[in-house]
Design a protein around this motif. Sequence first.
Motif, PDB file in Angstrom:
ATOM      1  N   PRO A  89      13.675   1.849  -4.586  1.00  0.00           N
ATOM      2  CA  PRO A  89      15.001   0.616  -5.152  1.00  0.00           C
ATOM      3  C   PRO A  89      15.113  -0.442  -4.244  1.00  0.00           C
ATOM      4  O   PRO A  89      15.186  -1.370  -4.552  1.00  0.00           O
ATOM      5  CB  PRO A  89      16.183   1.751  -4.463  1.00  0.00           C
ATOM      6  CG  PRO A  89      15.602   3.492  -4.999  1.00  0.00           C
ATOM      7  CD  PRO A  89      13.972   3.154  -4.304  1.00  0.00           C
ATOM      8  N   GLY A  90      14.532  -0.588  -3.046  1.00  0.00           N
ATOM      9  CA  GLY A  90      15.257  -1.483  -2.116  1.00  0.00           C
ATOM     10  C   GLY A  90      13.693  -2.812  -2.186  1.00  0.00           C
ATOM     11  O   GLY A  90      13.945  -3.480  -2.117  1.00  0.00           O
ATOM     12  N   LYS A  91      12.924  -2.175  -2.757  1.00  0.00           N
ATOM     13  CA  LYS A  91      11.484  -3.060  -3.236  1.00  0.00           C
ATOM     14  C   LYS A  91      11.427  -3.474  -4.266  1.00  0.00           C
ATOM     15  O   LYS A  91      10.772  -4.938  -4.249  1.00  0.00           O
ATOM     16  CB  LYS A  91       9.969  -1.811  -2.949  1.00  0.00           C
ATOM     17  CG  LYS A  91       9.521  -1.606  -1.781  1.00  0.00           C
ATOM     18  CD  LYS A  91       7.624  -1.548  -1.268  1.00  0.00           C
ATOM     19  CE  LYS A  91       8.183  -0.561  -0.293  1.00  0.00           C
ATOM     20  NZ  LYS A  91       6.251  -0.104   0.245  1.00  0.00           N
ATOM     21  N   VAL A  92      11.798  -2.562  -5.692  1.00  0.00           N
ATOM     22  CA  VAL A  92      12.109  -3.017  -6.832  1.00  0.00           C
ATOM     23  C   VAL A  92      13.494  -3.982  -6.403  1.00  0.00           C
ATOM     24  O   VAL A  92      13.458  -5.134  -7.526  1.00  0.00           O
ATOM     25  CB  VAL A  92      12.803  -2.717  -7.587  1.00  0.00           C
ATOM     26  CG1 VAL A  92      13.323  -2.490  -9.065  1.00  0.00           C
ATOM     27  CG2 VAL A  92      11.059  -1.504  -7.798  1.00  0.00           C
ATOM     28  N   SER A  93      14.850  -4.128  -5.835  1.00  0.00           N
ATOM     29  CA  SER A  93      15.772  -4.877  -6.071  1.00  0.00           C
ATOM     30  C   SER A  93      15.663  -6.349  -4.952  1.00  0.00           C
ATOM     31  O   SER A  93      16.440  -6.927  -5.511  1.00  0.00           O
ATOM     32  CB  SER A  93      16.772  -4.067  -5.099  1.00  0.00           C
ATOM     33  OG  SER A  93      16.491  -4.090  -4.036  1.00  0.00           O
ATOM     34  N   GLY A  94      14.072  -6.051  -3.747  1.00  0.00           N
ATOM     35  CA  GLY A  94      14.591  -7.084  -3.306  1.00  0.00           C
ATOM     36  C   GLY A  94      14.553  -6.876  -1.226  1.00  0.00           C
ATOM     37  O   GLY A  94      15.057  -7.931  -1.170  1.00  0.00           O
ATOM     38  N   ASP A  95      15.521  -6.533  -1.645  1.00  0.00           N
ATOM     39  CA  ASP A  95      16.273  -5.593  -0.552  1.00  0.00           C
ATOM     40  C   ASP A  95      15.286  -5.683   0.494  1.00  0.00           C
ATOM     41  O   ASP A  95      15.557  -5.697   1.712  1.00  0.00           O
ATOM     42  CB  ASP A  95      16.957  -4.161  -0.120  1.00  0.00           C
ATOM     43  CG  ASP A  95      18.722  -5.572  -1.420  1.00  0.00           C
ATOM     44  OD1 ASP A  95      18.492  -5.931  -1.713  1.00  0.00           O
ATOM     45  OD2 ASP A  95      19.149  -3.673  -1.649  1.00  0.00           O
ATOM     46  N   ALA A  96      14.267  -4.868   0.391  1.00  0.00           N
ATOM     47  CA  ALA A  96      13.669  -4.777   1.249  1.00  0.00           C
ATOM     48  C   ALA A  96      13.182  -5.581   2.293  1.00  0.00           C
ATOM     49  O   ALA A  96      12.722  -6.467   1.778  1.00  0.00           O
ATOM     50  CB  ALA A  96      12.112  -3.612   0.622  1.00  0.00           C
ATOM     51  N   GLN A  97      13.215  -5.698   3.074  1.00  0.00           N
ATOM     52  CA  GLN A  97      12.167  -6.820   4.377  1.00  0.00           C
ATOM     53  C   GLN A  97      11.551  -7.005   5.135  1.00  0.00           C
ATOM     54  O   GLN A  97      10.852  -5.896   5.556  1.00  0.00           O
ATOM     55  CB  GLN A  97      13.217  -7.657   5.290  1.00  0.00           C
ATOM     56  CG  GLN A  97      15.159  -7.881   4.884  1.00  0.00           C
ATOM     57  CD  GLN A  97      15.801  -8.714   6.054  1.00  0.00           C
ATOM     58  OE1 GLN A  97      15.736  -7.669   6.615  1.00  0.00           O
ATOM     59  NE2 GLN A  97      15.235 -10.036   5.807  1.00  0.00           N
ATOM     60  N   ALA A 105       7.829 -11.661   7.036  1.00  0.00           N
ATOM     61  CA  ALA A 105       8.153 -12.926   7.048  1.00  0.00           C
ATOM     62  C   ALA A 105       9.677 -13.278   6.966  1.00  0.00           C
ATOM     63  O   ALA A 105       9.984 -14.129   6.765  1.00  0.00           O
ATOM     64  CB  ALA A 105       6.531 -13.666   6.030  1.00  0.00           C
ATOM     65  N   ASP A 106      10.082 -11.980   5.903  1.00  0.00           N
ATOM     66  CA  ASP A 106      11.803 -11.920   5.905  1.00  0.00           C
ATOM     67  C   ASP A 106      12.689 -12.284   6.744  1.00  0.00           C
ATOM     68  O   ASP A 106      13.706 -12.374   6.775  1.00  0.00           O
ATOM     69  CB  ASP A 106      11.797 -10.983   4.926  1.00  0.00           C
ATOM     70  CG  ASP A 106      11.216 -10.860   3.469  1.00  0.00           C
ATOM     71  OD1 ASP A 106      10.419 -11.925   3.155  1.00  0.00           O
ATOM     72  OD2 ASP A 106      10.864 -10.077   3.244  1.00  0.00           O
ATOM     73  N   PHE A 107      12.183 -11.678   8.020  1.00  0.00           N
ATOM     74  CA  PHE A 107      13.429 -11.236   9.182  1.00  0.00           C
ATOM     75  C   PHE A 107      13.836 -12.842   9.745  1.00  0.00           C
ATOM     76  O   PHE A 107      13.166 -13.438   9.762  1.00  0.00           O
ATOM     77  CB  PHE A 107      12.865 -11.102  10.098  1.00  0.00           C
ATOM     78  CG  PHE A 107      12.477  -9.067   9.913  1.00  0.00           C
ATOM     79  CD1 PHE A 107      14.015  -8.301   9.968  1.00  0.00           C
ATOM     80  CD2 PHE A 107      11.977  -8.848   8.988  1.00  0.00           C
ATOM     81  CE1 PHE A 107      13.637  -7.045   9.972  1.00  0.00           C
ATOM     82  CE2 PHE A 107      11.521  -7.440   9.005  1.00  0.00           C
ATOM     83  CZ  PHE A 107      12.831  -6.269   9.309  1.00  0.00           C
ATOM     84  N   PRO A 108      14.896 -13.016   9.232  1.00  0.00           N
ATOM     85  CA  PRO A 108      15.569 -13.795   9.637  1.00  0.00           C
ATOM     86  C   PRO A 108      14.986 -14.075  11.612  1.00  0.00           C
ATOM     87  O   PRO A 108      15.730 -13.389  12.283  1.00  0.00           O
ATOM     88  CB  PRO A 108      17.199 -14.583   9.768  1.00  0.00           C
ATOM     89  CG  PRO A 108      17.446 -13.128   9.048  1.00  0.00           C
ATOM     90  CD  PRO A 108      15.968 -11.938   9.136  1.00  0.00           C
ATOM     91  N   HIS A 109      15.428 -15.689  12.353  1.00  0.00           N
ATOM     92  CA  HIS A 109      15.693 -15.654  13.381  1.00  0.00           C
ATOM     93  C   HIS A 109      16.295 -17.212  13.780  1.00  0.00           C
ATOM     94  O   HIS A 109      15.593 -18.138  13.014  1.00  0.00           O
ATOM     95  CB  HIS A 109      13.868 -15.823  14.254  1.00  0.00           C
ATOM     96  CG  HIS A 109      13.411 -14.525  14.248  1.00  0.00           C
ATOM     97  ND1 HIS A 109      13.232 -14.383  15.287  1.00  0.00           N
ATOM     98  CD2 HIS A 109      13.131 -14.148  13.158  1.00  0.00           C
ATOM     99  CE1 HIS A 109      11.859 -12.648  14.837  1.00  0.00           C
ATOM    100  NE2 HIS A 109      12.152 -12.972  13.621  1.00  0.00           N
ATOM    101  N   ALA A 110      17.152 -16.870  14.204  1.00  0.00           N
ATOM    102  CA  ALA A 110      17.871 -17.822  14.630  1.00  0.00           C
ATOM    103  C   ALA A 110      17.159 -19.484  15.347  1.00  0.00           C
ATOM    104  O   ALA A 110      16.750 -19.049  16.328  1.00  0.00           O
ATOM    105  CB  ALA A 110      19.141 -17.495  15.948  1.00  0.00           C
ATOM    106  N   GLY A 111      17.320 -20.133  14.983  1.00  0.00           N
ATOM    107  CA  GLY A 111      16.655 -21.400  15.581  1.00  0.00           C
ATOM    108  C   GLY A 111      15.230 -21.662  14.917  1.00  0.00           C
ATOM    109  O   GLY A 111      14.645 -22.110  16.475  1.00  0.00           O
TER     110      GLY A 111
END
Lengths: 327, 737
Positions: free
Chosen positions: B15-23, B26-32
């Motif tokens: 489900p996470g992969k199909v919905s795009g929820d899976a991170q 390169a998807d993980f945000p890093h501040a600044g």
Amino acid sequence: MQPFTYVRPDTLEQALHEAAEPGASVLAGGTTMVDLMRGDLAAPRRVVDIGHLPGLSEIDLSGPVLRFGALARMADAAEDAALKRDYPALAESLQLAASQQLRNAATLGGNLLQRTRCPYFRNGVSACNKRVPGSGCSALDGEDREMALFGISDACVANYPGDWGTALAAFDTAVEIRSAAASRTVPLANFHVAYGDDPARETVLEQGEIVTAITVRATPAGRGSTYAKVRDRQSYAYALVSAAVALEMDGDTVASARVSLGGVASKPWRSAEAEAVLTGATLTEAAGLRAGEAAFAGARPGRHNAFKVELGRRVVARAALTASRRA
Amino acid sequence: MDGGIGLPVTRRDAPGKVSGDAQYAADFPHAGCAYAALTTSSIARGRIVRIDTAQAERAAGVQMVLTHRSLNEGLGEETFAMKGGHMQSSFLPLTSDEVHYAGQIVSLVIADTQEQAEAASRLIAIDYDAQPASASMDDGDRVEKPLESKSIDVGNANAALAISPVTIDATYVTPAQHHNPIELYATSAEWREGRLLVHVPSQWVMGTRMGLATIFGIPAEDVHVECPYVGGGFGGKATILPHTVLIAMAARRLGRAVKLVVPREAMFTVGSFRPATRSRVRLAAERDGTITAVSHEQAGQSATIDHVSFAVTEVTARMYASPNIRVRESTVATDVNTPGFQRAPAEAPGFFGFECAVDELAVALGMDPVALRTKNEPARDPVGNLAWSSRKLTECFARGAELFGWSRRTPEPGSMVAEDGALIGYGCATACYPSASGPSAARIRYSADGVCIVSLSAHDLGTGAYTVMGQIAAEVLGVPNHLVRVQLGDSTLPSGIIAGGSVTTSSSGSAVHVTALAVRDALLRAAGGGELVDGFVVSPDGSRRPATEVLAECTSGFIEETGVWKPDSISDKQMQNGLAGGMAFSSALGKYATYSFGAQFAEVRVDPLLRTVRVHRMVGVFDCGRIINPRTARSNLAGGMIWGASFALLEETQIDRKRARFANTDLAGYHFSTNADIGEVVVEMLDGSDTLANPIGTKGVGEIGIVGMPAAIANAVYHATGVRVRKTPIQVEDLLV
């Protein structure tokens, strides 16, 4: 990708003015242009988006001249029932090209302007006269399995990759071109330029000119046509060799023949030699192979692509047999 | 119970992969976050004599330009994985002015935006002193280096070859290939108060943690590697790629998070690849098909900067009963980035030649290829005389032949023709993969709300680990599937094992199993005795109460256990090293010889005029021990077979020998199968638990699927056309005769 200004004019006239600016490039479906820009192979300062412009995407097959608006999508033509029935070679050339997603986005006009997949052009590093004029041609003594055999020079042996342009070359096709100042119509045979000393130049299109339509003179040979494409895999690959053949038959005898070749030339390649062999011949596999042999008699193979001569001979034969069954 | 062993539980990660929820990494945000762009060498060997970064440093948004003149750091005590470290290569780019291979990283620009970094990287001017280079093992100046320790001699194969009535002597080659996962290599690194946080697609988060800790001289606990999903690994993400180290160094210097996503073109040279091979196979037999000699000499492409060998002959030597066996290994160093693991690294290329030779022997004998293999089935390991922990290869062939319809085959090449005139070819081959395992830990928390959380730093590369780890726990604890949670891919979890060598289920699955048993025992102690049946505690007096009721009575509201499992042959010291992130595998050759086996069949259709080949259908029957989840196992094996078809007909990284560089470095030039290339795929797994291998009875599933397919397809192409192609990929020009 390098920084650029994006403009989205409302009318063709505005677009033609924008496109005339130095450093401007036209964006239609984007499937080639964005790819080139991301690879630093095109670095326009101004990108003129024409993809949405009205009036340029009609397909009209009703008259004595078929007319394909430059912004019609590949998928629209590939799935057009009348085109599939009356000019199967044209529909097949699109159906066998790219992927469904790309066909949904790419335009018929832009398709003619695809640039080569030569790895030395694409990799941004190796010597390439097309990318950096005067730097040399790495394919001449490098990996040349996919390179061209016709219309090449010592400066460049790259292939024209398109299927649509190849199929169009079998017919009496012309390209309608507009600029802010004028309009002109160029026969497809003169639209692309075979390589001489300046392989960076691939078409006669000038800065500020936009392709607005492609026209094909209607012919009964359309019904007796096919586009045969051999590639390494079954989908989503450029042709190793392809051939469009359109025939009019008189019983078992070929009354008229049109033959063009893809995957083997610097531009869409019409083969008068193959046409001459087929015309008047009783169409058998042997006759098809003779036509194929004639088509490739003038080929200039390199180090790893000589097989395209034998393969091409057979592709022409297969296409001729398929076409004759439809004619 | 709907979530236990042997059930086709659907993938927990779907489900996470199909919905795009899976991170993904390169998807993980890093501040600044700052962004990096690479420049790679245009020459294959030589020296950088000038590198001018002044313009790039002045460009908008640029924070830092790293070159060999400005890096001034190295790997410290860390090194190449095959020398006991964790790195993809022993060479760290930017540590010297030397260029060892084309596409070597020569600068790294870090800027406020991705576009600024790319724009500035184009402003770096480099002059090289280029030296001659050879990237192909076939280049005339290359020297073959014998690896004497890999030699095996049983009896006298040369003598048997000289006197046997039927012999085969042929040489087969396979090219360099690249993993080309759809998820590009990517690293983001951020330092927080001396601790390093890294997001990187990884098949080995514990090894990455240990390696980075060594390089940066900090405790392993201060490195956090997070990677819950991998978008295709195939071995390419098993070790630390050098750019990950460079990005972490840059982040530390800048005091700011830095992210790099490697462009497709650079994917071919900043990581590893499957090296080219050349196999000479000689076989001898009596006229009745009794094999009298097996000889296999393999040479593999290696790198000048690192020695790499994938010795397949220790496996091929054990395929058939022969009194005389002789195998040799050698390597040929070339000027390329260090080759590495790629799905069945030794077996996939090595079995191509070996199993084609067996087919050639069958032809020479006038014997059915299945019958030849079955006739020479060894009762024990023919090299070491060990008993097999299990070996059902004959059953695999029998069942595979039945599923495939092998009996319809007429042996004469070109004798089977389809209605449309296509030439039909049937081919088969043996597949085999060593079944190793290593130490692993796991933690399970079973709570009063019924939820069971299984946590360990193993990895799911799309292979099914999220699903099967939960099933193994559910089997013991009787937890319904919807209450099972699984956490993987994070170095703060109990130590899982590297996702390599097809070891995850056997190793980490065994750890989950023993941990689940510990949770069960603790639960039953809390309940005052009894048995756990389908989630109920059944007292000796026969009364039943839900396990959750017992858990609710626990002070904490849950029972949590952390368990460890190791194979018997691994010492405690090796186990500690393995759990800390070192490499610790048992051998397939211990008390028993433990391998997965398979029989693979292919039908090809060849256009009689154009000579193009299509894979019409494939059948694989496998002996992989106990199957925890037939859905994910089937998917994994089918994926391997599809890759095998790609291997046979499409995949090749072309080497421009003049420039000593990979030529087709994009996905338009590097071909692998599309859906349209693959016909029917039939996979069957024989029943059977191999408890001599480990407590849950599993053997490796992940890699064996690819192993026999290239040869099966090549043998089918021969059967269709009469043309024996002794190289991959088999291309149209090979058949235009």
